[in-house]
Design a protein around this motif. Structure first.
Motif, PDB file in Angstrom:
ATOM      1  N   GLY A   1       0.409  20.631  -8.853  1.00  8.14           N
ATOM      2  CA  GLY A   1       0.861  21.915  -8.313  1.00  8.14           C
ATOM      3  C   GLY A   1       1.174  21.863  -6.837  1.00  8.14           C
ATOM      4  N   LEU A   2       1.715  20.765  -6.391  1.00  8.47           N
ATOM      5  CA  LEU A   2       2.037  20.629  -4.970  1.00  8.47           C
ATOM      6  C   LEU A   2       3.131  19.571  -4.812  1.00  8.47           C
ATOM      7  CD1 LEU A   2      -0.794  18.503  -3.364  1.00  8.47           C
ATOM      8  CD2 LEU A   2      -0.768  19.074  -5.754  1.00  8.47           C
TER       9      LEU A   2
ATOM     10  N   PHE B   1      -5.064  22.088  -9.353  1.00  8.31           N
ATOM     11  CA  PHE B   1      -3.792  21.834  -8.657  1.00  8.31           C
ATOM     12  C   PHE B   1      -3.429  20.351  -8.731  1.00  8.31           C
ATOM     13  CE2 PHE B   1      -1.905  25.270  -5.912  1.00  8.31           C
ATOM     14  CZ  PHE B   1      -2.581  26.327  -6.491  1.00  8.31           C
TER      15      PHE B   1
ATOM     16  N   CYS C   1       6.192  29.024  -1.923  1.00  8.74           N
ATOM     17  CA  CYS C   1       6.178  27.562  -1.931  1.00  8.74           C
ATOM     18  C   CYS C   1       7.610  27.130  -1.689  1.00  8.74           C
ATOM     19  CB  CYS C   1       5.676  27.039  -3.275  1.00  8.74           C
ATOM     20  SG  CYS C   1       5.532  25.248  -3.337  1.00  8.74           S
TER      21      CYS C   1
ATOM     22  N   TYR D   1       6.265  26.241  -8.169  1.00  5.70           N
ATOM     23  CA  TYR D   1       5.670  27.418  -8.828  1.00  5.70           C
ATOM     24  C   TYR D   1       5.200  27.198 -10.267  1.00  5.70           C
ATOM     25  CZ  TYR D   1       7.615  30.129  -4.927  1.00  5.70           C
ATOM     26  OH  TYR D   1       7.930  30.612  -3.687  1.00  5.70           O
TER      27      TYR D   1
ATOM     28  N   GLN E   1      -2.154  28.596  -0.925  1.00  4.77           N
ATOM     29  CA  GLN E   1      -2.047  28.883  -2.358  1.00  4.77           C
ATOM     30  C   GLN E   1      -3.431  28.812  -3.005  1.00  4.77           C
ATOM     31  OE1 GLN E   1       0.669  29.644  -4.224  1.00  4.77           O
ATOM     32  NE2 GLN E   1       2.463  28.896  -3.132  1.00  4.77           N
ATOM     33  N   ILE E   2      -4.196  27.808  -2.638  1.00  5.06           N
ATOM     34  CA  ILE E   2      -5.508  27.615  -3.256  1.00  5.06           C
ATOM     35  C   ILE E   2      -6.473  28.731  -2.842  1.00  5.06           C
ATOM     36  CG2 ILE E   2      -7.554  26.117  -3.192  1.00  5.06           C
ATOM     37  CD1 ILE E   2      -5.601  23.727  -3.403  1.00  5.06           C
TER      38      ILE E   2
ATOM     39  N   THR F   1      -0.023  24.492   0.159  1.00  2.00           N
ATOM     40  CA  THR F   1      -1.106  24.348  -0.815  1.00  2.00           C
ATOM     41  C   THR F   1      -2.440  24.963  -0.371  1.00  2.00           C
ATOM     42  OG1 THR F   1      -0.016  22.366  -1.614  1.00  2.00           O
ATOM     43  CG2 THR F   1      -2.292  22.684  -2.287  1.00  2.00           C
TER      44      THR F   1
ATOM     45  N   ILE G   1       1.955  25.420 -10.259  1.00  2.00           N
ATOM     46  CA  ILE G   1       0.902  26.233  -9.642  1.00  2.00           C
ATOM     47  C   ILE G   1       0.402  27.274 -10.650  1.00  2.00           C
ATOM     48  CG2 ILE G   1       0.463  27.995  -7.865  1.00  2.00           C
ATOM     49  CD1 ILE G   1       2.373  26.358  -6.029  1.00  2.00           C
TER      50      ILE G   1
END
Ligand code: FES
Ligand code: FES
Length: 172
Positions: free
Chosen positions: A98-99, A93, A155, A160, A108-109, A105, A163
């Motif tokens: 990706g954030l 990420f 998000c 996206y 998402q992770i 986050t 990510i």
């Protein structure tokens, strides 16, 4: 008001807490135990910001009552690192940016880590061509598969593409 005392292992540490039996796992983590990695976005199971790994499976902690999880193992995004080493998904990420605001986050992770395990175990998704055969453990996760499997995580600032790129790097 009815209260119950329960014990959870949170990020490797045993925690005992007494809560109103109506308290969600998310509120127990954040408000009672001071574990703020999982976020409260919608509190309705619609955004994924509260995702944790519960006994190894990704779970929306806002939809779980804490008392039902007595004895469970909870891993948040903050607990995924080993010593000074970030989890490969966390590192990816960062590497892929990706954030943006970072609020979604942690969820998402956690969701990505759980999803990758599901894929390795061969679980199919709605876009898997052969639902009967599932996804071969060695098969490549396409971007379409990643998007579908992560579709429960929103998000709000729209990171996206990055990510998906981060998860794809870990998956391949
Ligand atoms: S806070 Fe749990 S899904 Fe949104
Ligand atoms: S990183 Fe901002 S909402 Fe996801």
């Amino acid at each position: 008001m009815h209260e119950s005392t329960l014990t959870l292992t949170v990020d490797g540490v045993s925690r005992t807490v007494t809560v109103d039996t109506r308290t969600t796992l998310l509120d127990t983590l954040r408000d009672r135990l001071g574990v703020t990695s999982p976020k409260k976005g919608c509190d309705h199971g619609q955004c994924g910001a509260c995702t944790v790994l519960l006994d190894g499976r990704r779970t929306l902690s806002c939809l779980r009552l804490a008392v039902a999880e007595h004895g469970a193992d909870v891993v948040t995004s903050a607990g995924l690192r080993v010593g000074d080493d970030l989890h490969p998904v966390q590192q990816a990420f960062i590497d892929h940016d990706g954030l943006q605001c970072g609020y979604c986050t942690p969820g998402q992770i956690c969701s990505a880590v759980g999803m990758l395990e599901e894929a390795r175990a061969g679980h199919p998704s709605h876009v898997t061509e052969d639902l009967e055969a599932g996804l071969d453990g060695g098969a490549e996760l396409t971007d379409e598969e990643i998007r579908e499997r992560m579709s429960g995580n929103l998000c709000r600032c729209g990171a996206y593409p990055h990510i998906v790129a981060a998860i794809a790097e870990v998956a391949r």
